[in-house]
Design an enzyme around this catalytic site. Structure first.
Site, PDB file in Angstrom:
ATOM      1  N   ARG A 235       1.079  -1.601  -0.295  1.00 34.28           N
ATOM      2  CA  ARG A 235       0.434  -0.057   0.286  1.00 34.28           C
ATOM      3  C   ARG A 235       1.085   1.299  -0.106  1.00 34.28           C
ATOM      4  O   ARG A 235       1.896   1.504   0.818  1.00 34.28           O
ATOM      5  CB  ARG A 235      -0.674   0.048   1.362  1.00 34.28           C
ATOM      6  CG  ARG A 235      -2.168  -1.050   1.267  1.00 34.28           C
ATOM      7  CD  ARG A 235      -3.315  -0.020   0.759  1.00 34.28           C
ATOM      8  NE  ARG A 235      -3.765  -1.775   0.254  1.00 34.28           N
ATOM      9  CZ  ARG A 235      -4.327  -2.572  -0.614  1.00 34.28           C
ATOM     10  NH1 ARG A 235      -3.744  -2.740  -1.453  1.00 34.28           N
ATOM     11  NH2 ARG A 235      -5.413  -3.492  -0.397  1.00 34.28           N
ATOM     12  N   GLU A 264      -3.822   7.544  -4.463  1.00 33.71           N
ATOM     13  CA  GLU A 264      -4.195   6.866  -5.681  1.00 33.71           C
ATOM     14  C   GLU A 264      -5.461   7.824  -5.619  1.00 33.71           C
ATOM     15  O   GLU A 264      -6.383   8.561  -5.181  1.00 33.71           O
ATOM     16  CB  GLU A 264      -4.273   5.575  -5.601  1.00 33.71           C
ATOM     17  CG  GLU A 264      -2.913   5.350  -5.229  1.00 33.71           C
ATOM     18  CD  GLU A 264      -3.057   3.702  -5.036  1.00 33.71           C
ATOM     19  OE1 GLU A 264      -4.756   3.260  -5.362  1.00 33.71           O
ATOM     20  OE2 GLU A 264      -1.807   2.858  -4.324  1.00 33.71           O
ATOM     21  N   HIS A 282      -1.104   0.789  -9.564  1.00 34.75           N
ATOM     22  CA  HIS A 282      -2.239  -0.125  -8.541  1.00 34.75           C
ATOM     23  C   HIS A 282      -2.616  -1.580  -9.583  1.00 34.75           C
ATOM     24  O   HIS A 282      -3.711  -2.013  -9.145  1.00 34.75           O
ATOM     25  CB  HIS A 282      -3.153   0.197  -7.686  1.00 34.75           C
ATOM     26  CG  HIS A 282      -3.030  -0.561  -6.553  1.00 34.75           C
ATOM     27  ND1 HIS A 282      -3.647  -0.036  -5.311  1.00 34.75           N
ATOM     28  CD2 HIS A 282      -3.535  -1.266  -5.839  1.00 34.75           C
ATOM     29  CE1 HIS A 282      -3.738  -1.110  -4.496  1.00 34.75           C
ATOM     30  NE2 HIS A 282      -3.729  -1.889  -4.969  1.00 34.75           N
TER      31      HIS A 282
END
Ligand code: NAP
Length: 321
Positions: A235, A264, A282
């Site tokens: 993460r 993000e 991602h």
């Protein structure tokens, strides 16, 4: 008990959405503008008994509080950092995630990122496409991956799968975790900074919690150093980006392969100009095969809940079992 009302927080997967729509009463959160979301939740609060979230939009405290009938949060992800687990625990709301089925893809990507950074695959691809090969001659030499020492932060399912893959490349493996894992045969470091000082490629693969936020800070970056490479497939919040960006720009850190970012889909624009980084949007679990398996797990968990059967993949904190 009528049809389960399910809130889908984000347009995460068309197969999942279609199946949810067929089987349950589906509410799509993103169809209401952000400023009207709470109103939307309150107006359907009697019907919504399940939330399906992902790594981008989960179930935060506000959402949970707006849904008095909420019984289950079924996450289309492994990481539960976007779910207020404390609130779920307090309210007895069940929580499920999608472990195991995505492990191989994320581990494959971690190795891919390490090789891409060290061998400059993306830079050399740009070299060919720009015509520079013809005009400037051969591409510069790069650094090999095979045999590099790999340090893994978090030896869970994905961390272990990365270790197995890296072993096949002849890489000595060491790791950091909250406790030493017996029987794995890898060197354990009780401090991340010592792991970073003793490896050439540091891979972050742990869960994001209050404890692990910014686990890769200035000290860890400096310990990894100008020849070191950071890979983050866990993460964005694990890495202090405000420290990472200047370290990469100034060459105090050798390189980075990043699938995840702190804010993000915003990525620090300074990274765009750097050839020592590989940036991915991602996509760790983003294959057709794995996303279908993840969707089937979400559907199976909701089905089990609706039928009052044991859940397929309850999160391990115990209260949802
Ligand atoms: P897992 O099997 O639950 O492993 C998580 C690991 O995190 C555990 O081994 C745990 O180690 C470690 N951990 C937890 N708290 C820690 C702490 N304070 N310090 C150090 N380590 C800690 O989960 P997984 O399936 O391997 O997934 C790992 C993470 O990858 C997920 O949480 C998710 O955020 C991320 N992920 C990313 C993608 C992507 O698309 N890029 C996809 C899937 C998952 P100990 O209990 O031994 O300390």
């Amino acid at each position: 008990m009528g049809t389960l009302g399910v809130l889908l927080t984000y347009p995460m997967d068309s197969y999942l959405e279609e199946k949810l729509d067929k089987r349950f009463k589906l509410f799509r959160l993103w169809e209401s503008p952000p400023e009207k979301r709470m109103e939307f939740l309150r107006s359907h609060s009697q019907a919504i008994r399940a939330v399906v979230g992902n790594a981008i939009v989960g179930a935060d405290a506000e959402t949970i509080e707006a849904l008095p009938g909420l019984e289950i949060v079924a996450s289309f992800s492994v990481g539960l950092d976007k779910v207020d687990l404390e609130k779920c625990r307090e309210r007895g709301i069940r929580v499920t995630n999608t472990p195991d089925v995505l492990t191989e893809d994320v581990a494959d990507l971690a190795i891919g990122l390490a090789i891409a950074v060290l061998r400059k695959i993306c830079v050399s691809d740009r070299y060919v496409r720009s015509g520079a090969w013809k005009t400037n001659g051969d591409f510069e030499l790069t650094s090999k991956f095979s045999g590099k020492s790999v340090g893994i932060v978090g030896l869970g399912r994905i961390g272990l799968a990365i270790a197995k893959r890296a072993e096949a490349f002849g890489c000595p493996i060491s790791y950091f975790a909250r406790s030493e894992k017996l029987g794995v045969g890898y060197k354990f470091f009780p401090r991340v900074v010592d792991l970073a000082a003793n490896c050439q490629v540091l891979v972050v693969a742990c869960a994001l919690t209050a404890e692990t936020r910014h686990i890769v800070d200035r000290e860890v970056i400096d310990a990894l150093g100008p020849q070191g490479v950071l890979i983050n497939i866990a993460r964005g919040g694990h890495v202090d980006e405000a420290q990472l960006v200047p370290a990469l720009r100034e060459g105090r850190l050798g390189g980075a392969g990043l699938d995840v970012f702190e804010r993000e889909p915003s990525v620090p624009e300074e990274l765009f100009a750097l050839d020592n980084v590989v940036l991915l949007p991602h996509v760790g679990s983003g294959t057709w095969e794995t996303r279908k398996d993840m969707a089937d797990l979400v559907l199976g968990n909701l089905e089990a809940h609706a039928l009052n059967m044991p859940l397929l993949t309850p999160c391990s904190d115990g209260w949802s079992r």
